[in-house]
Design an enzyme around this catalytic site. Structure first.
Site, short mmCIF file in Angstrom:
data_model
loop_
_atom_site.label_atom_id
_atom_site.label_comp_id
_atom_site.label_asym_id
_atom_site.label_seq_id
_atom_site.Cartn_x
_atom_site.Cartn_y
_atom_site.Cartn_z
CG ASN A 148 -2.43 4.22 1.74
OD1 ASN A 148 -3.43 4.36 2.42
ND2 ASN A 148 -2.00 3.04 1.36
CB SER A 200 -0.93 0.00 1.22
OG SER A 200 -0.18 -0.10 2.41
CD GLU A 230 -3.05 3.44 -5.38
OE1 GLU A 230 -2.86 4.66 -5.46
OE2 GLU A 230 -2.98 2.80 -4.30
CG HIS A 252 -3.02 -0.71 -2.81
ND1 HIS A 252 -3.18 0.64 -2.51
CD2 HIS A 252 -3.33 -1.38 -1.67
CE1 HIS A 252 -3.56 0.76 -1.27
NE2 HIS A 252 -3.67 -0.44 -0.73
#
Length: 297
Positions: A190, A119, A152, A140
């Protein structure tokens, strides 16, 4: 394109990834050094498939076929020696991932694509542990994997365009929505999410508002399905802390430094749902959201 899939790591993300691939007809080797973790993962997958059957998403026959598509093994070589695509879903620890990818490079077929579910850790850094950086990419998935639509897709510095295209098409076959991003700290998900969570923790730390008030404002005012403090508990406060450290070190900006309250909670092993205590209390079998006594007026 991809027929045989190997998933490394049978924790929450690994069993979810295996579930989704198996549900969509792929043969999956689920690999974990701990046989008990493999048993636990299969039990979780069965339970989640039963939930899908109860909701009319899958038939009983499809559910059983999905289970039949999964093979478990504790042997890394056995698990990956015929795989077309290997997805690593181990703990978010850079040294562990570098070690795994170095081994995968030796044990997997030369044409196999190596993906990581990281991540936040650099795809380029992970790829540097292999002799095939052009075949290393980030996938991800979001938690819970069987429910969340987003994947992702992260290009490393050397990832070949055709590999990216193949992973995008594969994600669509899984019923997911792929979003392609480039390899910079935190990627997109993130890089945006963690500063928001960190700011929510700072707001609590500085006494601006309470746990329930912060989460209520974000849920009702910004239409978030879950408030940032509850989401932090769900993700794991240790994971949030690690990602913020990656952002802070990678971008060199003090705005990404973890809030001292978050650091203290992680040090005290109050990690959220996984430990039973975080910003909220979690009782097995209960869905009631109870603010931790430490944060009550």
């Amino acid at each position: 394109m991809f027929n045989q899939i190997a998933v490394i790591g049978a924790g929450t993300m690994g069993n979810g990834i295996a579930h989704v691939f198996a549900q969509h007809g792929f043969k999956v080797n689920l690999v974990d050094l701990n046989p008990e973790q493999l048993e636990k993962a299969l039990a979780t997958i069965r339970k989640n498939l039963e939930r899908q059957v109860a909701k009319g998403i899958l038939s009983e026959a499809d559910s059983q076929q999905a289970i039949n598509n999964i093979t478990t093994t504790s042997g890394l070589g056995e698990g990956v020696n015929r795989a077309d695509l290997i997805i690593e879903a181990a703990t978010e620890n850079i040294q562990l991932k570098l070690s795994i990818f170095s081994e995968l490079d030796k044990l997997a077929p030369a044409n196999a694509v190596l993906a990581t579910n990281t991540s936040s850790i650099s795809i380029t850094k992970i790829a540097s542990a292999t002799s095939r950086p052009e075949k290393v990419i980030g996938m991800h998935f979001m938690n819970p994997v069987p429910v969340m639509k987003l994947v992702e897709v992260i290009n490393g510095y050397s990832t070949e365009k055709k590999i990216t295209e193949q992973i995008v098409e594969l994600s669509k076959k899984l019923g997911k929505v792929p979003a392609v991003v480039n390899d910079y700290p935190g990627f997109i998900a993130n890089r945006i999410l963690m500063p928001m969570i960190n700011e929510a923790i700072y707001s609590l730390y500085e006494g601006v508002a309470g746990v329930e008030e912060i989460d209520t404002i974000m849920k009702l005012g910004m239409a978030h399905p879950m408030g940032p403090l509850q989401l932090a508990d769900f993700i794991g406060l240790d994971t949030c802390h690690s990602i913020l450290q990656v952002l802070h070190e990678g971008l060199g900006n003090p705005k990404y430094a973890p809030c001292p309250l978050l650091t203290n909670m992680v040090t005290a092993k109050k990690l959220g749902v996984k430990s039973g205590e975080g910003f909220y209390l979690y009782t097995p079998g209960s869905k009631e959201l109870v603010v931790h006594p430490r944060f009550r007026p």
